[in-house]
Enzyme design. Structure first.
Site, PDB file in Angstrom:
ATOM      1  CB  SER A   1      -0.890   0.027   1.242  1.00 22.56           C
ATOM      2  OG  SER A   1      -0.191   0.551   2.352  1.00 22.56           O
ATOM      3  CG  ASP A   2       1.448   5.857  -1.299  1.00 23.59           C
ATOM      4  OD1 ASP A   2       2.408   5.949  -0.507  1.00 23.59           O
ATOM      5  OD2 ASP A   2       1.306   6.635  -2.251  1.00 23.59           O
ATOM      6  CB  ALA A   3       2.828   6.386   3.312  1.00 25.53           C
TER       7      ALA A   3
ATOM      8  CB  ALA B   1      -3.046   4.054   1.170  1.00 27.20           C
TER       9      ALA B   1
END
Ligand code: GLC
Length: 729
Positions: free
Chosen positions: A288-290, A292
């Protein structure tokens, strides 16, 4: 990704793991700062980006006891990977705990944003894309991988292949610009460069393509904003660059923050499972993105953090980057049988599979202090950074042939970016050291150029310089993540400086440092020459002087359109026509206050020599177009030319773009030398999706264009006859 023996090893490891240990492998930790800075390390990094903290202060925190890497959790197998660690001793310590003190000794992998070089910083991606040189893109990624791997880093969150058409969006700096084909070519080259021939080699790192998908289409160019995009546009303009990376063997994928059709990418099973895995056969890791996953609650798709964890995992998201939702909730979700255990096992297998592929089970360290010392920044590496910068700098204007300058020219240098080493790296250069960077003023000193640097522009009028160089544009914090702008004009201080320089009556050359297209219509009228340097990296000053004095003939061409004003954004070459294209009539599609043509178009860039195009020829052979065109160097010095091939389908079942890049080549020609270039364009490149998502190729006319810029092409028509009805199966 693995051979049979390794797959067996994977099964064996999986069979030994407890539920808690499995969940631990899905946890990517940035550690957290304690004491005065009780925030995640990502936040600390952001603080450096927006100027709340210096890099030196950050380093102090990271290397002091103020950072907590949750070593007890690590020992207990509750952490599977770390991010933000660029300190060899810390890496060695944490890896040792994982391998020697956790029950199963599963090694960690360390991720980092190695975006355009690690210690030897090369131009920002938008800049480097202007080289249109696949082999260069791969070489610089290889260099970045060697350096990063020597620091213990085994995964980079790059390349970003978000097609970016909006100059307001700060992350355009991290892209290869507005074109789909270019983003794909750039992305694939980066993947190959980062990963090398063998992922398990100690100088290779896993590549994570991002942000899947559509992030570049954030409404109004505002970062993290919603994206509303048709499925056809996704398949035609967004997906191909990601697909090119998958084809190149990319190991990992990071979903975008935005939603697609109302479903945030982090929990979008259509994207992460149906398209990515089933349709494209991707068998790597998703991360995942930070934060997210946690943000899905605020986004409005998950009732709470537990729901977010369940939705993300079931959608196909393997690792939770720092939101802690998986760590907090997966156990209960499994125990209450709310979560499908197969989804959890699949995610864990993806993590272990990548760790096996990276060779971490055989050698979890793969580096030493000596290796790091021997690898980081060297004269050879600086040479490559200099070459990359030279090839990224676009000559936008050169009136009266003011450039190249005579070697004895006395330069008057002014501007906030003339002697600012830290600003040369641009966005996402966390491995950079300020003292490695060479500013324009530094380079004048070491290259023995006659110059006067004006710190105080009030003294300029009395100078005896031959020409003025204005080093202007954007600071590195003005582009990149969370750096959208609603105004892309030059700042007031730059305009004031330029006016002052112009008043002297001496020639003025603007050197632009920026991470996005700026609205430079005024500048274009006022100065003799403009050099678009972007944020060029550690060799900034040297590369710029190489071009100014003609040691190197500029060859770069824009991969992004320069609009007249932010109000025109998004502005890009491959738009579709309207029924009322911009024209003389009032009732045509245009603005009252700015020209419809961009200040500088896609594919544009000057050279110190000139090129002439002739004899465009197009033939059909089986299901491909054979395009040939003659290019001649008509000037008096050697030069590199980037030859571009475009098509247009004038009658489509859905309206087609006025131009679409289908191929390109870069050639070197001596004065008067000419060459015939050939492009083979498979019919597939003429195709698109109709209203019902059938991939079709039309019978009828296709326009083929070839030239040195999107607005300067020879054009020829050809008739396509597929089969009755024109459908392409
Ligand atoms: C971010 C970015 C992403 C990056 C990640 C880790 O906020 O959106 O591109 O890779 O953090 O640093």
């Amino acid at each position: 990704m693995l051979d049979e023996k390794q797959e067996l090893r994977l099964k064996e490891i999986m069979s030994q793991m407890t539920l808690e240990e499995k969940i631990g492998q899905l946890q990517y930790s940035g550690g957290s700062a304690v004491g005065a800075f009780e925030v995640d390390v990502e936040e600390l990094i952001n603080m450096v980006y927006d100027g709340r903290m210096t890099k030196a202060e950050l380093m102090k925190i990271l290397s002091s006891t103020e950072m907590d890497y949750h070593e007890e959790d690590l020992r207990a197998g509750r952490i599977g990977s770390y991010g933000g660690v660029n300190d060899l001793n810390l890496f060695l310590r944490l890896q040792k705990i994982a391998v020697e003190e956790s029950r199963l000794g599963i090694p960690l992998f360390f991720g980092y944003d190695v975006v355009h070089g690690h210690r030897t910083v090369t131009p920002i991606p938008l800049g480097e894309s202007c080289a249109w040189e696949i082999e260069l893109w791969e070489r610089t990624a290889r260099m970045a991988a060697e350096e990063a791997a020597s620091c213990g880093i085994k995964m980079t969150f790059a390349p970003m292949v978000d097609v970016a058409k909006d100059a307001r969006w700060g992350r355009i700096a991290e892209s290869a610009g507005e074109d789909t084909l270019l983003n794909g070519a750039y992305g694939a080259a980066k993947v190959k460069g980062f990963q090398g021939k063998d992922l398990s080699s100690p100088d290779s790192i896993a590549s994570c393509m991002k942000h899947f998908a559509g992030y570049g289409f954030s409404e109004a160019g505002r970062d993290y904003n919603r994206v509303d995009i048709s499925i056809q546009r996704l398949y035609e303009e967004i997906f191909p660059a990601f697909k090119a990376c998958v084809k190149a063997g990319v190991s990992s994928v990071m979903p975008a923050f935005n939603d697609i059709n109302g479903v945030p990418c982090s929990v979008n099973s259509w994207l992460l499972t149906d398209v990515l895995r089933k349709e494209w056969g991707f068998d790597g890791l998703t991360i995942s993105d930070a934060n997210a996953i946690g943000e899905c609650v605020i986004h409005g798709i998950a009732a709470d953090r537990e729901d977010a964890a369940k939705q993300a995992l079931e959608a196909g998201m393997d690792i939770d980057m720092s939101s802690n939702c998986y760590a907090e909730h997966l156990k209960t979700l499994v125990e209450t049988k709310t979560l499908n255990m197969n989804a959890l096992n699949r995610a864990v297998e993806d993590v272990i599979r990548l760790k096996l592929a990276l060779g971490l089970f055989d050698d979890p360290y793969q580096t030493t202090a000596q290796r790091q010392k021997d690898t980081l920044i060297s004269p050879e590496k600086r040479m490559l950074a200099r070459e990359a910068a030279q090839k990224s700098i676009v000559l936008l204007k050169n009136e009266e042939k003011i450039l190249p300058l005579r070697l004895d020219t006395h330069l008057g240098i002014a501007g906030m970016l003339a002697d600012n080493r830290a600003e040369m790296t641009g966005t996402w250069a966390m491995g950079a050291e300020e003292e490695d960077c060479i500013s324009l003023v530094d380079a004048c000193k070491t290259q023995g150029v006659k110059y006067t640097f004006f710190n105080d522009i009030e003294n300029i009028l009395i100078s005896d310089c031959d020409v003025f160089i204005a080093a202007i544009g954007e600071s590195k914090g003005e582009s990149g993540e969370a750096a959208s702008r609603s105004n892309i004009d030059l700042c007031e201080a730059d305009i004031k400086l330029l006016k002052k320089l112009i008043e002297t009556g001496k020639p003025v050359i603007a050197v632009l440092f920026n991470g996005r297209p700026l609205a430079i219509g005024w500048l274009k009228e006022k100065v003799l020459a403009i050099l678009e340097a972007w944020h060029p990296g550690v060799e900034a000053g040297n590369a710029i002087l190489d071009i100014l004095f003609g040691k190197v003939n500029p060859s770069a061409k824009l991969t992004t359109t320069f609009p007249n004003a932010a109000g025109q954004c998004p502005m890009y070459y491959d738009h579709i026509n309207t029924g009322r294209p911009s024209g003389k009539s009032k009732f045509s599609s245009k603005y009252l206050d700015v020209p419809s043509e961009p200040v500088y178009p896609f594919g544009y860039g000057l050279s110190y020599t000139s090129f002439a195009y002739s004899n465009l020829d197009v033939k059909i052979r089986d299901k491909e177009l054979l395009v040939s065109v003659a290019v001649q160097n008509t000037g008096s010095c050697n030069g590199d030319e980037i030859v571009q091939c475009y098509i247009h389908d004038p009658v489509g079942r859905r309206v087609r773009p006025v131009q679409k890049l289908v191929d390109f080549a870069k050639i070197s020609l001596a004065p008067q030398e000419s060459r015939i270039l050939s492009f083979i364009i498979p019919f597939e490149k003429l195709g698109y999706y109709d209203q019902t998502m059938q991939f079709v190729i039309d019978d009828g006319t296709i326009k083929v264009m070839a030239g040195g810029s999107s607005v300067d092409c020879l054009c020829k028509e050809i008739q396509i006859k597929m089969k009755l009805g024109g459908n392409y199966a």
